[in-house]
Design a protein around this motif. Sequence first.
Motif, short mmCIF file in Angstrom:
data_model
loop_
_atom_site.label_atom_id
_atom_site.label_comp_id
_atom_site.label_asym_id
_atom_site.label_seq_id
_atom_site.Cartn_x
_atom_site.Cartn_y
_atom_site.Cartn_z
N GLU A 159 -4.68 6.78 -8.69
CA GLU A 159 -4.58 6.53 -7.19
C GLU A 159 -5.70 5.39 -7.10
OE1 GLU A 159 -4.84 9.72 -4.66
OE2 GLU A 159 -2.80 10.26 -4.96
N LEU A 160 -6.88 5.56 -7.95
CA LEU A 160 -7.78 4.37 -7.76
C LEU A 160 -7.55 3.36 -8.51
CD1 LEU A 160 -10.98 3.92 -6.69
CD2 LEU A 160 -11.45 4.89 -9.07
N LEU A 161 -6.76 3.27 -9.51
CA LEU A 161 -6.43 2.13 -10.21
C LEU A 161 -5.08 1.29 -9.50
CD1 LEU A 161 -6.75 2.87 -14.01
CD2 LEU A 161 -7.83 0.94 -13.00
N GLY A 162 -4.49 2.15 -8.96
CA GLY A 162 -3.04 1.67 -8.53
C GLY A 162 -2.10 1.88 -9.43
N VAL A 163 -2.00 3.23 -10.19
CA VAL A 163 -1.09 3.10 -11.37
C VAL A 163 -0.19 4.50 -10.80
CG1 VAL A 163 -0.97 4.25 -13.80
CG2 VAL A 163 -2.81 2.59 -13.16
N PRO A 164 1.01 4.22 -11.28
CA PRO A 164 2.20 5.52 -10.87
C PRO A 164 1.77 6.63 -11.25
CG PRO A 164 3.22 3.57 -11.53
CD PRO A 164 1.69 3.20 -11.72
N VAL A 165 1.35 7.65 -10.55
CA VAL A 165 0.95 9.02 -11.03
C VAL A 165 1.96 9.75 -11.66
CG1 VAL A 165 0.25 11.31 -10.42
CG2 VAL A 165 -0.57 9.32 -9.08
#
Length: 421
Positions: A159-165
């Motif tokens: 979430e911090l990076l902006g990557v799909p969990v």
Amino acid sequence: MADPLSGAPSPHHDLYANEARIDPYPVYARMRAKAPVHLIRDPNGIEHWLITRYEDARAALADGRLSRDPKHAWEALRRSGLYAEGDEGSEPHMLNSDPPDHTRLRRLVAKAFTPRRVESMGPRVQQITDGLIDAFAGRGTADLITELAFPLPITVICELLGVPVADRARFRVWSTAALTPTYEDDAPMPPHEANRLLRGYFTDLVAEKRRASRSATGDEDAQPDLLSALIVAQTEDGRLTEQELISTAGLLLVAGHETTVNLIGNGMLALLRNPDQLALLRARPELLPQAVEEFLRYDGPVERAMLRVATEDVEIGGTVIPKGAIVTVGVASAHRDPERYPDPDRLDITRGDRSHLGFGHGIHFCIGAPVSRMEGRIAVGTLLRRLPDIAPDAGAGALRWRPTGVLRGLEELPVRFSPES
């Protein structure tokens, strides 16, 4: 090669035996007692100087003559399987660099880990933790690694990076492979292959975010994810090369969860094996911050720091390490040094000593340490509050430790407890 102390032939050191994976501390104790620095060989035939005592270890981590730039040990790294032929320079992130490049790269990333932003993440970390525990609290049994210690920090860093969990299962496979030495029989894939897959993933994701940013018309005041912010920094004034951007994203993803997985897992195991300390923490939850610091020291997530290379002759503990030699800091050994820590083999959650090396020391001190500490406090505190009789699951068999020489962590941690109604 012969052992430098005994002179007896040895294909590799006792630290690489299966017994030491389960419990390396007796081996480190013998090494500390004999000498502060040891020349040892790993099963790939790569020799390195291992530092065993606290004061020497702390000094080495901050010594500018010990470089983190892989170009100084390229042949050894290639032989180890971490890089393939032609990969030289493929991972130019801050962990693999020295000043001034390290200073520039770290300054860009540090903006995402300000005290204010970390504090603002607390409610979301608590929400994720509660949701994960909700999923198993009614069963009465759980594996704390796969059901809490891993999904919590990987969700936070995604979430911090902006990557799909949703991609976290792939990340787990890749990060495990990247950290598993090639001499292990059950290595999932060569480390260089895992790193290649990770670079390919972020190459595509960066391209996708660039396309999205060109057509975005959303809230201009919204705080961008870290990867988007790094893309903007690269575009605006060229403070990042494309390779630096890609490798930095991969580093943050892997480093942003691996240490915390082990902090939570090892910390809970330490409590479960020391009922007096578990009872004390339940009775005095205000000791949780001190307890996390003791987890980091007692059986911390980092066993041996990432290798360094002497750029000139360096004297450590009375031993001259020659220019070009590989140096490894035995963090786990330093943490049990009786010259630094009284009664070091005892878990004592009242120590409150933050001088441990669990997050490193010097310019490479872990930039995400405040987030990891917060995740550890919330995860452990919530478990003890919601599952007051949590205990090891005696019927689950022997515990297995992950086969990495850098990190120390469990593959699983089965527990039992009274189900929540």
